[in-house]
Design a protein around this motif. Structure first.
Motif, mmCIF file in Angstrom:
data_model
loop_
_atom_site.group_PDB
_atom_site.id
_atom_site.type_symbol
_atom_site.label_atom_id
_atom_site.label_comp_id
_atom_site.label_asym_id
_atom_site.label_seq_id
_atom_site.Cartn_x
_atom_site.Cartn_y
_atom_site.Cartn_z
ATOM 1 N N GLU B 150 0.815 -1.221 0.000
ATOM 2 C CA GLU B 150 0.000 0.000 0.000
ATOM 3 C C GLU B 150 0.845 1.266 0.000
ATOM 4 O OE1 GLU B 150 -0.571 -3.155 1.557
ATOM 5 O OE2 GLU B 150 -2.661 -2.510 1.714
ATOM 6 N N PRO B 152 2.984 2.744 -2.035
ATOM 7 C CA PRO B 152 2.878 3.640 -3.202
ATOM 8 C C PRO B 152 1.548 4.408 -3.223
ATOM 9 C CG PRO B 152 3.445 1.410 -3.890
ATOM 10 C CD PRO B 152 3.250 1.357 -2.428
ATOM 11 N N PHE B 153 0.481 3.768 -2.775
ATOM 12 C CA PHE B 153 -0.823 4.449 -2.776
ATOM 13 C C PHE B 153 -0.889 5.499 -1.675
ATOM 14 C CE2 PHE B 153 -1.646 0.473 -5.005
ATOM 15 C CZ PHE B 153 -2.321 0.932 -6.120
ATOM 16 N N TRP B 154 -0.269 5.188 -0.553
ATOM 17 C CA TRP B 154 -0.203 6.195 0.514
ATOM 18 C C TRP B 154 0.569 7.412 0.017
ATOM 19 C CZ3 TRP B 154 0.576 3.656 6.013
ATOM 20 C CH2 TRP B 154 -0.408 2.666 6.176
ATOM 21 N N SER B 156 0.752 8.372 -3.010
ATOM 22 C CA SER B 156 -0.117 9.072 -3.961
ATOM 23 C C SER B 156 -0.981 10.113 -3.259
ATOM 24 C CB SER B 156 -1.048 8.090 -4.672
ATOM 25 O OG SER B 156 -0.336 7.320 -5.604
#
Lengths: 183, 183
Positions: B150, B152-154, B156
């Motif tokens: 997660e 990379p999404f955090w 983002s």
DNA sequence: GAATTCATGTAAAGCGTTACATGATTCG
DNA sequence: CGAATCATGTAACGCTTTACATGAATTC
């Protein structure tokens, strides 16, 4: 908040609930919206609080319109609110970011589809702000003599909308590109 | 919404209400926040709905901690929510824009003061995102093995925060300049 | 010993959405 | 004559904030 938006619009002159709803749909919509149900109930509350008053609907009017007027107390309240500056950062609630935050567990293609759909929607919104938006204002907000002083501020909010959509589009493009680059 | 944030964090492993609050303060805070009161009551509701369960606080624990676990139904509900893409543009509520919209009736200097104060606050927030923010994450969100997918999404969402603040600062600068140019 | 952090809750009020409900007018 | 627009409301529910309330553990 809706309270002060209604008081603000009524400070330009008397209006019906329906007119207030229509005004919001064509002006504040991109940073504050409300359902008609909330507008009518808030107007009732404002009347109880003495901030607005309304004539009984004219018996000759088959549409039973109720015209609201600002009272002196309402005008005072509106100016009191305006004079009280906002001293805090505004907290943001952004559901898409919540979804992105928790997207580590999802299929890459599912996330991509969602981001691409959002990209389309934000592109539409961006186009709207730049094209139809300003023209719609000229047509639908015709009480021009009352608002020549506010027009620059209204345009400021529209400019924010444009900047926000441009920023969001650029961000979405970067996230989409990053995901596409993964194999 | 808070419902699914709590389910999401619990999907990484069992946690207390206090830990969930702390996690939110250090991660989702910039796009979704909640008071501890709402977190505790929502956890009670989720327990009634069968989405989480909790051991009775250990009698040996003087702090009376209550540890919440996701049930299978809770995990299903979380994935159901994630799988259902957001198909609409997210409506924005932005109080400062409401104030700007109605600022035609205000003293120019009063408006300028408010915008300059907001500029300072957003500058701080921008700096925070770029500096302390990411480091804070490394310190305060230490369940690293659970979340390597997660991250990379955090990042983002953090990137959105940076872009949002940069956009807002540029917009504020333009509005301040425009007002200053008026005599 | 004082302040901060850890820890959990309840109650009241306010704000906002969704659904339900009704009816007249206007335009094609 | 049907659809869209004009026009106003109520009810139920859900979400969020603010305030009230308590107490142990840790750090300085």
């Amino acid at each position: 908040m809706l309270t002060h938006i209604l008081l603000g619009f009524l400070s330009y002159g008397p209006k019906t609930g329906y007119e207030l709803k229509s005004l919001m749909d064509h002006s504040t919509q991109h940073f504050w919206h409300a359902q008609h149900s909330q507008i009518y109930t808030t107007l009732h509350r404002l009347r109880e609080q003495g901030f607005v008053w309304s004539e009984e609907p004219d018996a000759a009017d088959p549409l039973n319109r109720r015209i609201y007027h600002l009272t002196d107390a309402g005008r005072d309240e509106f100016h009191r609110w305006l004079a009280q500056p906002q001293t805090n950062l505004e907290p943001i609630k952004h559901e898409l970011l919540v979804r992105v935050f928790f997207s580590g567990a999802r299929d890459r293609d599912e996330v991509l589809d969602e981001l691409r759909l959002q990209r389309r929607l934000h592109q539409q919104q961006f186009d709207y702000y730049q094209n139809q938006g300003p023209e719609m204002w000229r047509e639908k907000l015709p009480f021009s003599s009352e608002i020549f002083k506010e027009l620059p501020f209204w345009l400021s909010t529209l400019e924010f909308g444009v900047a926000y959509e441009a920023m969001t589009l650029a961000w979405l493009d970067r996230q989409i590109a990053r995901l596409e680059a993964q194999t």
